[in-house]
Design an enzyme around this catalytic site. Structure first.
Site, PDB file in Angstrom:
ATOM      1  N   GLU A   1     -78.384  22.321  -1.290  1.00 37.24           N
ATOM      2  CA  GLU A   1     -77.192  22.461  -2.031  1.00 37.24           C
ATOM      3  C   GLU A   1     -77.535  21.239  -3.189  1.00 37.24           C
ATOM      4  OE1 GLU A   1     -73.621  21.566   0.149  1.00 37.24           O
ATOM      5  OE2 GLU A   1     -74.159  23.028   1.566  1.00 37.24           O
TER       6      GLU A   1
ATOM      7  N   CYS B   1     -75.761 -22.798 -23.718  1.00 35.93           N
ATOM      8  CA  CYS B   1     -74.944 -21.562 -23.149  1.00 35.93           C
ATOM      9  C   CYS B   1     -74.287 -20.991 -24.552  1.00 35.93           C
ATOM     10  CB  CYS B   1     -73.899 -22.101 -22.201  1.00 35.93           C
ATOM     11  SG  CYS B   1     -72.496 -20.717 -21.856  1.00 35.93           S
TER      12      CYS B   1
ATOM     13  N   ASP C   1     -55.822  36.613 -21.780  1.00 35.90           N
ATOM     14  CA  ASP C   1     -54.991  35.433 -21.654  1.00 35.90           C
ATOM     15  C   ASP C   1     -53.676  35.588 -22.149  1.00 35.90           C
ATOM     16  OD1 ASP C   1     -57.664  34.201 -21.336  1.00 35.90           O
ATOM     17  OD2 ASP C   1     -57.401  33.014 -23.228  1.00 35.90           O
ATOM     18  N   ALA C   2     -53.374  36.533 -22.956  1.00 32.37           N
ATOM     19  CA  ALA C   2     -51.833  36.938 -23.427  1.00 32.37           C
ATOM     20  C   ALA C   2     -51.147  37.411 -22.385  1.00 32.37           C
ATOM     21  CB  ALA C   2     -52.086  37.669 -24.532  1.00 32.37           C
TER      22      ALA C   2
ATOM     23  N   CYS D   1     -76.062 -21.255 -17.019  1.00 32.11           N
ATOM     24  CA  CYS D   1     -75.197 -22.528 -17.820  1.00 32.11           C
ATOM     25  C   CYS D   1     -74.768 -23.639 -16.948  1.00 32.11           C
ATOM     26  CB  CYS D   1     -73.845 -21.873 -18.255  1.00 32.11           C
ATOM     27  SG  CYS D   1     -72.704 -23.156 -18.935  1.00 32.11           S
TER      28      CYS D   1
ATOM     29  N   SER E   1     -70.803   9.885   4.853  1.00 30.17           N
ATOM     30  CA  SER E   1     -71.702   9.666   3.677  1.00 30.17           C
ATOM     31  C   SER E   1     -73.006  10.241   4.104  1.00 30.17           C
ATOM     32  CB  SER E   1     -71.676   8.379   2.995  1.00 30.17           C
ATOM     33  OG  SER E   1     -72.113   7.522   3.827  1.00 30.17           O
TER      34      SER E   1
ATOM     35  N   LYS F   1     -82.390  12.222  -4.100  1.00 29.09           N
ATOM     36  CA  LYS F   1     -81.826  11.953  -5.512  1.00 29.09           C
ATOM     37  C   LYS F   1     -83.194  12.172  -6.513  1.00 29.09           C
ATOM     38  CE  LYS F   1     -77.965   8.996  -5.168  1.00 29.09           C
ATOM     39  NZ  LYS F   1     -77.015   8.542  -6.141  1.00 29.09           N
TER      40      LYS F   1
ATOM     41  N   ARG G   1     -61.977  10.756  -0.478  1.00 31.14           N
ATOM     42  CA  ARG G   1     -62.651  10.514   0.452  1.00 31.14           C
ATOM     43  C   ARG G   1     -62.093   8.723   1.032  1.00 31.14           C
ATOM     44  NH1 ARG G   1     -67.178   7.217   1.107  1.00 31.14           N
ATOM     45  NH2 ARG G   1     -68.539   7.924   3.280  1.00 31.14           N
TER      46      ARG G   1
ATOM     47  N   ASP H   1     -72.505  15.092  -8.963  1.00 29.54           N
ATOM     48  CA  ASP H   1     -71.944  13.765  -9.284  1.00 29.54           C
ATOM     49  C   ASP H   1     -70.385  13.701  -9.460  1.00 29.54           C
ATOM     50  OD1 ASP H   1     -72.324  11.166  -9.174  1.00 29.54           O
ATOM     51  OD2 ASP H   1     -73.053  11.338 -11.061  1.00 29.54           O
TER      52      ASP H   1
ATOM     53  N   GLU I   1     -66.490  18.788  -3.680  1.00 30.03           N
ATOM     54  CA  GLU I   1     -66.505  17.909  -4.725  1.00 30.03           C
ATOM     55  C   GLU I   1     -65.625  18.322  -5.866  1.00 30.03           C
ATOM     56  OE1 GLU I   1     -68.573  15.583  -3.639  1.00 30.03           O
ATOM     57  OE2 GLU I   1     -69.401  14.538  -5.295  1.00 30.03           O
TER      58      GLU I   1
ATOM     59  N   CYS J   1     -70.184 -22.102 -24.249  1.00 24.64           N
ATOM     60  CA  CYS J   1     -69.715 -23.337 -24.391  1.00 24.64           C
ATOM     61  C   CYS J   1     -70.820 -24.331 -25.063  1.00 24.64           C
ATOM     62  CB  CYS J   1     -69.508 -23.683 -22.754  1.00 24.64           C
ATOM     63  SG  CYS J   1     -70.635 -24.194 -21.914  1.00 24.64           S
TER      64      CYS J   1
ATOM     65  N   LYS K   1     -79.268  20.425   4.387  1.00 23.23           N
ATOM     66  CA  LYS K   1     -78.359  20.178   5.454  1.00 23.23           C
ATOM     67  C   LYS K   1     -78.739  21.192   6.529  1.00 23.23           C
ATOM     68  CE  LYS K   1     -74.090  19.490   2.840  1.00 23.23           C
ATOM     69  NZ  LYS K   1     -72.834  19.969   2.340  1.00 23.23           N
TER      70      LYS K   1
ATOM     71  N   LYS L   1     -76.727  18.207  -5.568  1.00 20.13           N
ATOM     72  CA  LYS L   1     -75.782  17.025  -4.938  1.00 20.13           C
ATOM     73  C   LYS L   1     -74.904  16.687  -6.246  1.00 20.13           C
ATOM     74  CE  LYS L   1     -75.590  12.455  -3.021  1.00 20.13           C
ATOM     75  NZ  LYS L   1     -74.505  12.027  -3.836  1.00 20.13           N
TER      76      LYS L   1
ATOM     77  N   TYR M   1     -51.866  36.873 -19.188  1.00 21.46           N
ATOM     78  CA  TYR M   1     -51.581  35.685 -18.324  1.00 21.46           C
ATOM     79  C   TYR M   1     -50.533  34.913 -18.400  1.00 21.46           C
ATOM     80  CZ  TYR M   1     -52.698  31.878 -15.201  1.00 21.46           C
ATOM     81  OH  TYR M   1     -52.578  30.745 -14.196  1.00 21.46           O
ATOM     82  N   ASP M   2     -50.338  34.524 -19.886  1.00 22.89           N
ATOM     83  CA  ASP M   2     -49.269  33.703 -20.429  1.00 22.89           C
ATOM     84  C   ASP M   2     -47.979  34.350 -20.315  1.00 22.89           C
ATOM     85  OD1 ASP M   2     -51.179  31.929 -21.145  1.00 22.89           O
ATOM     86  OD2 ASP M   2     -51.387  32.497 -23.325  1.00 22.89           O
TER      87      ASP M   2
ATOM     88  N   CYS N   1     -67.189 -24.249 -18.688  1.00 25.04           N
ATOM     89  CA  CYS N   1     -67.423 -23.164 -19.752  1.00 25.04           C
ATOM     90  C   CYS N   1     -66.558 -22.201 -19.411  1.00 25.04           C
ATOM     91  CB  CYS N   1     -69.031 -22.635 -19.097  1.00 25.04           C
ATOM     92  SG  CYS N   1     -69.591 -21.129 -19.912  1.00 25.04           S
TER      93      CYS N   1
ATOM     94  N   TYR O   1     -66.240  22.371  -6.429  1.00 27.24           N
ATOM     95  CA  TYR O   1     -66.960  23.346  -5.699  1.00 27.24           C
ATOM     96  C   TYR O   1     -66.860  23.067  -4.019  1.00 27.24           C
ATOM     97  CZ  TYR O   1     -70.058  25.540  -8.946  1.00 27.24           C
ATOM     98  OH  TYR O   1     -70.634  26.323  -9.943  1.00 27.24           O
TER      99      TYR O   1
HETATM  100  S1  IVH Z   1     -71.633  16.703   2.021  1.00 27.50           S
HETATM  101  C1  IVH Z   1     -71.939  14.318   5.654  1.00 27.50           C
HETATM  102  N1  IVH Z   1     -72.604  17.967  -0.096  1.00 27.50           N
HETATM  103  O1  IVH Z   1     -72.338  12.886  -1.814  1.00 27.50           O
HETATM  104  C2  IVH Z   1     -71.741  15.212   4.521  1.00 27.50           C
HETATM  105  N2  IVH Z   1     -71.762  16.131  -0.340  1.00 27.50           N
HETATM  106  O2  IVH Z   1     -73.184  10.679  -0.277  1.00 27.50           O
HETATM  107  C3  IVH Z   1     -71.152  14.599   3.414  1.00 27.50           C
HETATM  108  N3  IVH Z   1     -71.859  14.938  -2.555  1.00 27.50           N
HETATM  109  O3  IVH Z   1     -69.224  11.651  -0.512  1.00 27.50           O
HETATM  110  C4  IVH Z   1     -70.842  15.208   2.223  1.00 27.50           C
HETATM  111  N4  IVH Z   1     -72.565  16.935  -3.532  1.00 27.50           N
HETATM  112  O4  IVH Z   1     -68.980  13.002  -2.656  1.00 27.50           O
HETATM  113  C5  IVH Z   1     -71.822  16.873   0.623  1.00 27.50           C
HETATM  114  N5  IVH Z   1     -73.426  19.383  -1.764  1.00 27.50           N
HETATM  115  C6  IVH Z   1     -73.003  18.132  -1.211  1.00 27.50           C
HETATM  116  C7  IVH Z   1     -72.606  17.089  -2.190  1.00 27.50           C
HETATM  117  C8  IVH Z   1     -71.888  16.063  -1.664  1.00 27.50           C
HETATM  118  C9  IVH Z   1     -72.174  15.900  -3.626  1.00 27.50           C
HETATM  119  C10 IVH Z   1     -71.130  13.796  -2.657  1.00 27.50           C
HETATM  120  C11 IVH Z   1     -70.133  13.555  -1.858  1.00 27.50           C
HETATM  121  C12 IVH Z   1     -69.985  12.834  -0.794  1.00 27.50           C
HETATM  122  C13 IVH Z   1     -71.362  11.929  -1.049  1.00 27.50           C
HETATM  123  C14 IVH Z   1     -72.153  11.484  -0.021  1.00 27.50           C
END
Ligand code: IVH
Length: 704
Positions: A125, A424, A35-36, A442, A84, A325, A148, A129, A184, A427, A301, A127, A38-39, A448, A234
């Site tokens: 992959e 209520c 780190d040093a 109410c 999406s 999910k 997006r 959040d 993401e 009110c 995918k 998903k 790098y700094d 109200c 990622y």
């Molecule tokens: S692919 C058609 N890959 O999920 C491809 N999305 O519901 C669309 N997300 O807006 C995106 N992990 O924010 C893809 N491994 C992943 C993901 C991912 C999370 C989110 C992303 C996207 C939403 C779609």
């Protein structure tokens, strides 16, 4: 060598060394320098750039600490829409894995049917959040990063994205003239928990979950603040490109992304067939709790990119991918109390106050009990141990009481019943339930305070009458200080002098607000109807009503005439006029008719539209264009898919110019479906309902 050129050379060297160090540390997790060290390199570069400002480049690691605040984020139109994901849901109540995972198995079957293959390879992959972003690299240098947004247009957050250490500012190795990388941005759990602790220490409201915390961090106007948030990234795909031959498979794209220097999740794996998908899903489910970041499921995918083109997409969701999910997470905690909240439409909702508990990726201290009947049905009592459930963005809910022993049962029974409300809590007005409804409301309307505040917030909101600068807090102030009692009072009781003396207002902001209020008088009929806040009438229905009736008088006349049919035996025979509006069924029609039959509502509406010289608010909108006459007069059409050489708006204009009407969804009332390429569920629905389907050529033939 001149002093300038040697400085430039040294700066380039330092940048390269620093980015290499960043990559080793944040992407490969294998640091090479301390780190040093790098700094030291970093401050040398900073000094060089300070002495020679012309040496500063957008890809310099010094840009990662954030820069001058930007006044606002500019809109960015995505060159390729950001789609999406279609979701598949697990059915935990179904018996056996085949039925539980039926939706995922269906997804795989559809893919195989289109590709005419017995087995298909997918890439699995996690998903994440977080938030999807688009990164544009020109000749290897990050030039633009955007959110997006709605998939078509996002916001330019380049400055903020540059602060994310694992995100390359310059690509490594061979680079094309242009490539868009997508992935993401997310907040690992440790960073999230620190943000929660910091916010609490400052006495501020902590972020509710890592996703919101990441979103808030990315939308900071001051990138210096973003730089302090431990955001991670990622990469998982590419968008537009020039001079780059896309490989044949998704796994090769991911390898290329790694070569360019992007972090790509180590959890990503190739799998085969629905069985492979399920095995991966099970395995990652077991790992989930020990991951350093929150994931809410898995994305599968299609690996073969040519196959993706064959599958195409339906309403912004590719048919070659699916989000699977995890089921909602449950946890146990103690019920500390029950409060009642009153919403904009008067709905009284019991809210459980809980001993805070981390569940489904967020700290939960409040959960909904839905309605009073639910309290009785679940027999929850203050002091009970309760199960709470939280899935994704859904509001957490109380599932039920946990009773495991006789001792627990007697303890539960010794506790007092929750006191239900008959008035209520805000009110004191009477609370009543409509026949067949579970929700108590109410009945005091705008008298109200809770309903008034909610109604005003809705009235001024962007998609309604749209008054910029009149936020929730200010509305609460004007209710109390300036005696605002209805939306019309915004126009009648607020002026610059009165506003200027309010807390945190000045002359300038008061003047601006008055201007915004003034401007809002000039609106559209659809916005006006939406702003009224008729229960269950959303933006689209409001617009459809406006288009169908053209004037307030016509709508009021229909609503009034329909009241006589309210008690007809068959639902279809109730409110027949209103039900002839596209997408309006018996429930929505009843709500509209009842809303306009209420004298208090009529009085507010009258004042809103009355001319200013007559003491009204003077809200007005352009008179409807007389519907064109033509081959499509009296016909309702729905447009779906991509039309050759014609945008959706142009197609709608063409239909309207020939007397037709365009609506959003297919129903038995639709006369024709105009279908282009990659038409999906609307086409299926039209076929099911026997609605004739036209292509563009057939439409042109029809109108001559
Ligand atoms: S692919 C058609 N890959 O999920 C491809 N999305 O519901 C669309 N997300 O807006 C995106 N992990 O924010 C893809 N491994 C992943 C993901 C991912 C999370 C989110 C992303 C996207 C939403 C779609």
């Amino acid at each position: 060598m001149s002093e300038k050129t040697s400085a430039a050379k040294r700066a380039a060297e330092l940048r390269q060394q620093l980015e290499q160090a960043n990559h080793r540390y944040y992407v490969l997790d294998a640091p090479e320098i301390s780190d040093a060290e790098y700094d030291q390199l970093f401050s040398e570069l900073q000094q060089l750039e300070a002495a020679n400002p012309e040496l500063k480049t957008p890809d310099s690691p010094t840009q990662r600490v954030g820069g001058a605040p930007s006044p606002m984020f500019a809109a960015v139109r995505h060159r390729q829409p950001m789609l999406s994901l279609r979701k598949a849901a697990i059915d935990l109540k179904a018996e056996g894995p085949e039925l539980q995972h039926a939706e995922l198995i269906d997804f795989d079957r559809r893919v195989r049917e289109v590709l005419l293959k017995a087995k298909v390879d997918y890439i699995a992959e996690p998903k994440l959040d977080g938030l999807a972003v688009s990164l544009i690299y020109e000749h290897g240098v990050l030039v633009q990063g955007a959110t997006r947004g709605d998939g078509e247009t996002g916001e330019d957050i380049t400055q903020n994205l540059r602060t994310i250490r694992s995100l390359p500012l310059r690509l490594r190795g061979e680079v094309p003239p242009l490539v868009e990388v997508r992935g993401e941005v997310f907040l690992p759990l440790a960073g999230f928990q620190k943000m929660v602790r910091d916010a609490e220490a400052r006495g501020e409201k902590p972020p509710v979950n890592p996703r919101n915390a990441a979103a808030g961090s990315l939308r900071q106007l001051e990138s210096v603040i973003t730089a302090k948030r431990p955001l991670a990234f990622y990469a998982y795909g590419t968008g537009v490109s020039e001079g780059w031959q896309q490989p044949a498979r998704h796994r090769d794209v991911l390898d290329q992304l790694k070569t360019w220097g992007f972090p790509v999740s180590e959890l990503i794996e190739p799998v085969t067939g629905a069985e492979g998908c399920l095995a991966y899903f099970e395995a990652i489910g077991k790992k989930r709790a020990s991951l350093p970041f929150d994931i809410d499921g898995v994305v599968f995918k299609l690996d073969d990119l040519a196959g993706r083109n064959e599958l195409g997409s339906v309403s912004r969701e590719p048919r070659w991918a699916v989000a699977y999910k995890f089921p909602a997470e449950e946890a146990e905690t103690t019920l500390l109390g029950v409060d009642f909240q009153v919403g904009r439409t008067g709905a009284v909702t019991p809210v459980a106050r809980l001993e805070p508990k981390f569940v489904g990726g967020a700290m939960v201290s409040n959960a909904t009990l839905h309605n009073m009947d639910e309290i009785l049905r679940k027999d929850v009592r203050v002091g009970d141990t309760v199960t709470i459930r939280r899935a994704g963005d859904v509001i957490p809910e109380v599932v039920g009481v946990v009773i495991r022993s006789d001792a627990e049962r007697s303890a539960h029974e010794a506790r007092a019943l929750v006191k239900l409300l008959d008035e209520c809590p805000v009110c004191g007005g009477a609370v009543a339930k409509e026949e067949g409804e579970a929700i108590a409301r109410c009945t005091n309307g705008l008298s109200c305070r809770a309903q008034l505040h909610g109604a005003l917030i809705h009235f001024v909101s962007r998609k309604a009458i749209d008054i910029d600068g009149l936020g929730e807090k200010l509305l609460a102030l004007v209710i109390d200080a300036l005696d605002v009692r209805t939306p019309a009072d915004i126009y009648l009781k607020l002026d610059a002098a009165k506003l200027a003396v309010l807390e945190r207002m000045g002359e300038k902001s008061a003047e601006n607000l008055v201007k915004a209020i003034d401007a809002s008088r000039d609106t559209t009929f659809g916005r006006f109807l939406f702003a009224l806040g008729i229960p269950v009438v959303g933006e689209t229905t409001a617009r459809d009503l406006a288009q169908h009736y053209g004037s307030l008088e016509a709508l009021l006349a229909a609503a009034e005439a329909d009241l006589a049919t309210e008690h007809a035996e068959k639902k279809k025979e109730r409110f027949p006029l209103l039900q002839s509006v596209p997408d309006v069924g018996p429930t929505v029609a009843a709500s509209i008719a009842h809303f306009f039959a209420e004298p208090r509502n009529r009085a507010v509406i009258d004042t809103l539209v009355k001319l200013r010289e007559d003491g009204g608010a003077g809200i007005h909108w352009p008179a409807p264009k007389a519907a064109a006459e033509g081959a499509l007069t009296g016909k309702t059409l729905v447009i779906t898919g991509t039309l050759p050489g014609l945008s959706r708006e142009e197609a709608a204009a063409l239909i309207e110019a020939n007397g037709g009407k365009v609506t959003g969804s297919v129903s038995a009332k639709t006369d024709f479906l105009l279908a282009g390429e990659a038409a999906g569920s609307k086409l299926a629905k039209a076929e099911k309902l026997g609605v004739p389907v036209l292509d563009l050529a057939a439409l042109r033939g029809l109108i001559g």
